[in-house]
Design a protein around this motif. Structure first.
Motif, PDB file in Angstrom:
ATOM      1  N   SER A 115       0.829  -1.205   0.000  1.00  0.00           N
ATOM      2  CA  SER A 115       0.000   0.000   0.000  1.00  0.00           C
ATOM      3  C   SER A 115       0.866   1.259   0.000  1.00  0.00           C
ATOM      4  O   SER A 115       0.542   2.250  -0.663  1.00  0.00           O
ATOM      5  CB  SER A 115      -0.931   0.004   1.212  1.00  0.00           C
ATOM      6  OG  SER A 115      -0.209   0.136   2.425  1.00  0.00           O
TER       7      SER A 115
ATOM      8  N   ARG B 285      -0.574   6.340   4.482  1.00  0.00           N
ATOM      9  CA  ARG B 285      -0.163   4.946   4.382  1.00  0.00           C
ATOM     10  C   ARG B 285       1.135   4.656   5.150  1.00  0.00           C
ATOM     11  O   ARG B 285       1.377   3.535   5.548  1.00  0.00           O
ATOM     12  CB  ARG B 285       0.043   4.547   2.912  1.00  0.00           C
ATOM     13  CG  ARG B 285      -1.221   4.617   2.077  1.00  0.00           C
ATOM     14  CD  ARG B 285      -2.290   3.668   2.593  1.00  0.00           C
ATOM     15  NE  ARG B 285      -3.474   3.735   1.760  1.00  0.00           N
ATOM     16  CZ  ARG B 285      -4.481   4.575   1.950  1.00  0.00           C
ATOM     17  NH1 ARG B 285      -4.444   5.417   2.978  1.00  0.00           N
ATOM     18  NH2 ARG B 285      -5.517   4.571   1.149  1.00  0.00           N
TER      19      ARG B 285
ATOM     20  N   GLU C 103      -8.555   2.720   0.310  1.00  0.00           N
ATOM     21  CA  GLU C 103      -7.413   1.962   0.820  1.00  0.00           C
ATOM     22  C   GLU C 103      -6.543   1.366  -0.266  1.00  0.00           C
ATOM     23  O   GLU C 103      -5.339   1.318  -0.161  1.00  0.00           O
ATOM     24  CB  GLU C 103      -7.937   0.853   1.742  1.00  0.00           C
ATOM     25  CG  GLU C 103      -6.838   0.064   2.417  1.00  0.00           C
ATOM     26  CD  GLU C 103      -6.124   0.886   3.440  1.00  0.00           C
ATOM     27  OE1 GLU C 103      -4.922   0.639   3.662  1.00  0.00           O
ATOM     28  OE2 GLU C 103      -6.741   1.767   4.041  1.00  0.00           O
TER      29      GLU C 103
END
Length: 420
Positions: A231, A343, A415
């Motif tokens: 991510s 993140r 996300e």
């Protein structure tokens, strides 16, 4: 309620310092006239271009090491040093105008920009997160970018009368004064660093209990997080994917304006539309946090099409569309940075952010090269239209991803939003 009431003054203080620092950092009266200074000193176009290469190279080479230094030592310290390096470079330019002095000045200026990049974003996010207000990062950074633009606009407005009154020495002195003021403001930034645990360091190596994490540890830790966390890696890649093309094209907007047929005196008026659009884009950041993957994709695709149409219109009225497109790109850039900060979970935030900055700088150089080839063959309008094609590919990538849940507080994007 007590927590909120105690938090708000600290937020406001941080915001005021950030806006003042951003404004003063770009209140450089040499901005609009330094090319004239170089030419009047006798430099050729080739020599001036080589100075720009040195400037870019300094920033790229020092971007990631300076981010690791900020994580290991003090982000506030680097924010103080950055404008001092720029001030030293500007002083060299006007005190001993010559190619070696100009080259040294650009190296110092590039180094200062590298010190600031990554450290500023990391400090602001960390302080807001400490106050439980990380969700306000987009608002603060959007307004900070607006403050930077206002600093540039003010510098452009002041440069002509100051140059008329005192020549290049006066313009240089004013630029140095602004940098010194920025350094003074930077000393007021709050900085609270969480203590690092003893034992293995962030990169996995053994670390004595008494040893503070050093530069090399911060560098390895930041790179390890970007490499290991999917991510984070996706968010990191999204920053240059969004920021590089329009950031590179911004340098060529005067050429695009001239090709519309307006006289030279009318070019600055068209560029005001671009500046206005970019300013509005930064202020829209809080509203943009609601965007999903598909909404973000639509923002990029709409901006790309709008810029291409505005450029190909080949008429001064087309700059209204160019301004709208730059507003959307500025908004998308702020949101990409917000997502990256959300993140990052490790302590090496400035290092990871600097990697994104270095990737952006490298991509901008590629934009310069492509633009030069296309513009040389088909003109500026076509070059602008061709340059935005990557945004359509990126938008398609984001729009066709599996729908993701909305992240409730700290991120402007879902996300799984990213380019990996």
């Amino acid at each position: 309620m007590l927590i909120v009431s105690a938090r708000v003054p600290a937020e406001r203080r941080l915001a005021a310092i950030l806006y003042a620092y951003a404004f003063l950092t770009d209140l450089v009266l040499l901005y609009p006239v330094y090319a004239l200074l170089f030419a009047d000193t006798g430099l050729s176009v080739g020599q001036i271009s080589s100075l720009f290469v040195l400037w870019s190279a300094a920033g790229i080479l020092l971007e990631v090491p300076s981010g690791a230094w900020a994580d290991a030592v003090s982000r506030r310290l680097l924010l103080c040093l950055a404008p001092l390096l720029a001030a030293a470079g500007f002083a060299l330019w006007v005190l001993v105008p010559s190619y070696p002095a100009f080259a040294a000045g650009f190296l110092l200026w590039g180094a200062g920009g590298a010190l600031r990049s990554g450290a500023l974003e990391a400090l602001v996010w960390t302080e807001l997160d400490r106050l439980g207000a990380a969700g306000r990062y987009a608002r603060l950074t959007g307004r900070a970018k607006t403050a930077e633009l206002l600093g540039v606009v003010a510098a452009m407005g002041l440069a002509a009368p100051v140059l008329a009154l005192g020549g290049y020495p006066a313009v240089g002195a004013a630029s140095v004064a602004a940098c010194l003021a920025a350094a003074a403001v930077a000393t007021r930034f709050p900085e609270h660093r969480a203590p690092q645990p003893a034992g293995p360091d962030r990169a996995g190596a053994a670390q004595p209990d008494s040893e503070e994490p050093g530069w090399w540890t911060s560098l390895r830790g930041g790179l390890a997080e970007a490499r290991a966390d999917r991510s984070v890696r996706a968010a990191l890649l999204l920053v240059p994917a969004v920021a590089a093309v329009w950031g590179g094209l911004d340098e060529y907007t005067p050429l695009l304006a001239r090709d519309t047929g307006v006289p030279a005196a009318g070019v600055p008026l068209l560029l005001l539309l671009v500046w206005a659009g970019t300013t509005v884009g930064g202020l829209l950041a809080p509203a943009g946090e609601r965007l999903t993957d598909r909404g973000f994709a639509a923002l990029l695709a709409g901006a790309a099409v709008t810029l291409a149409v505005g450029a190909l219109f080949r008429h001064p009225a087309g700059f209204v569309l160019v301004g709208v497109a730059f507003a959307a790109f500025q908004l998308a850039t702020v949101l990409a940075d917000v997502r990256l900060q959300a993140r990052i979970s490790g302590p090496d935030r400035a290092t990871v952010t600097s990697v994104a900055g270095m990737a952006t700088d490298l991509a901008i150089i590629a934009v310069y090269a492509v633009y030069g080839v296309v513009a040389g063959a088909a003109g500026s309008a076509v070059a602008f239209a061709v340059a935005v094609l990557p945004y359509l590919l990126l938008a398609g990538r984001l729009a066709t991803r599996r729908p993701a849940r909305r992240v409730p507080s700290n991120s402007s994007l879902p996300e799984n939003s990213g380019v990996s």
